[in-house]
Design an enzyme around this catalytic site. Sequence first.
Site, short mmCIF file in Angstrom:
data_model
loop_
_atom_site.label_atom_id
_atom_site.label_comp_id
_atom_site.label_asym_id
_atom_site.label_seq_id
_atom_site.Cartn_x
_atom_site.Cartn_y
_atom_site.Cartn_z
N GLY A 32 -10.83 48.69 60.69
CA GLY A 32 -11.26 48.15 61.90
C GLY A 32 -12.35 48.77 62.41
N ASP A 33 -12.01 50.01 62.45
CA ASP A 33 -13.26 50.98 63.09
C ASP A 33 -14.58 50.72 62.42
OD1 ASP A 33 -11.52 51.73 64.90
OD2 ASP A 33 -11.06 53.71 64.05
N SER A 75 -6.07 49.00 57.35
CA SER A 75 -5.73 50.12 58.35
C SER A 75 -6.64 50.20 59.50
CB SER A 75 -5.98 51.47 57.58
OG SER A 75 -7.29 51.79 57.35
N LYS A 76 -6.29 51.19 60.47
CA LYS A 76 -6.79 51.21 61.50
C LYS A 76 -8.43 51.51 61.33
CE LYS A 76 -7.17 54.57 65.71
NZ LYS A 76 -8.70 54.04 65.54
N ARG A 77 -8.59 52.44 60.33
CA ARG A 77 -10.03 52.76 60.06
C ARG A 77 -10.78 51.62 59.59
NH1 ARG A 77 -9.32 56.13 55.60
NH2 ARG A 77 -7.23 56.60 56.45
#
Length: 515
Positions: free
Chosen positions: A270-271, A266-268
Amino acid sequence: MSERKVRVRFAPSPTGPLHIGGVRTALYNYLFAKKNNGDFILRIEDTDQARYVKGAEEYIISALNWCGLEINEGPVKNGSYGPYRQSERKDLYKSYADNLIKSQNAYYAFDTAEDLEEMREMAKKAKMPNWQYNSITRNNMKNSLTLSNEEVEEKLNNGEPYTIRIKMPRNEDVRFHDEIRGWVIVNTNNMDDKVIFKGDGMPTYHLANVVDDYKMKISHVIRGEEWLPSAPLHVLLYKYLNWEDVMPKFAHLPLILKPDGNGKLSKRDGDRLGFPVFPLQWKDPSSGEISSGYKENGYFSEAFVNMLAFLGWNPGNAKELYSIEELINDFSLERVGKSGAKFDPEKTKWFNQQHLRNKSNNELAILMQKGISHETDIAYLEGVAELMKERAVFVNELLEDDYFFSIPENFDEKTFRKKWKENSFEIMNNLKSVFEGDDEFSVSTIESNFKNFLEANSLGMGAVLPCFRLILTGKGMGPSAFAIAALLGKKEVLKRFESKTPFFNELYKEKNKVQ
Ligand code: GLU
């Protein structure tokens, strides 16, 4: 039946930027189409107006362009089956929903959101938490199966809000062959009466998707695993609309997993772990939040594509470095795996490094020129590229060593402390005199002059080379000092001797309190 022309579509909903999973779906569709002399179509599935995000469609198109996935038909490349945005095809869908009602495979449902909520609550209290509108429960709801024809007519004439639902048969096996997973069999008792047409006059994803795949003569539906549960419903819709003979083949791609393999990427993630999950940078139009992209982070699109291709597919041999043409040549759905593919940010860097190494010095020099403000001789940049490319992952790292572009201002203290000795001043001055007499000043003449100098003065490499490097670059390590000297040129090298030898000598004296 003669073989159908291969026509595949990438059908994103413009609800935000394209996640790398979406780009991989597009890539596999593209590779499959090109491999089979087919067409790659972009269809924008924007029936859900509530989730529409401004700029998302443009983002999707730019991302496909960056990856080199040229579309044959789409919103900005018209073909014979357009329009390619579902919102512009709105009028088309209603008649198919009506046909389904006529053939008694669908029905009107007049239940309000409150009615449905009430049912769910009641079911929960009765310890049935997963209430569904299905072949059993529909008999207790407000729909054209339970109401009389007159009541239904009246409601429709009065403009009462309604939806159209598919009428799931009781206890029937729906079976289809998935190109990746093999036979999939689902019993209709486990399926609900999905809404296929909404009160706002728009079809839902399911109906629009099937109608469009039919109308656009799609031969293969290649999409993410998250759509696998919807496929049996789609198969039934093909059946009820009498399109079974042209039903596309299905291929559901495995998930892309977090680096540790625990769940979907998920994008999270990546962050949290410091890597982009989007091909291009994205600025959220409502919050203004910026998410980083592979392009802006310095990745080559061909390295990004190469990496994505391997997230779920492999050629069955040890080859890993691929151009897009080679991918087209070797790609097949048979070699796509069933199980999730772990995303590996380090491997992504590795792909970039390998693609960087495979580029000619001239290609790299042209890219490097873009990264520097002043005009620099391309041949000179080619020389820098040659010396730096083995150490770099990204083009900007080729430019990291600023001594190629100006006299170094900083120097490595540790090397200086360890290597600059009392006699270094004299040695460096003598070395400079040797270089003054070298008219050719090539890597080999510099190296042989240097070595002869060591021999003639009974000096070791370790006593002289680090000081020479300090003078040239200020650093303790790096590419061959002889190659750097040859690239800088005689004039510049002598200049550095002139300014840096006395500088280091003074510093040495100061630090060692030599009078
Ligand atoms: N609109 C769907 C999506 O956003 C398309 C799924 C499909 O390819 O059928 O992914």
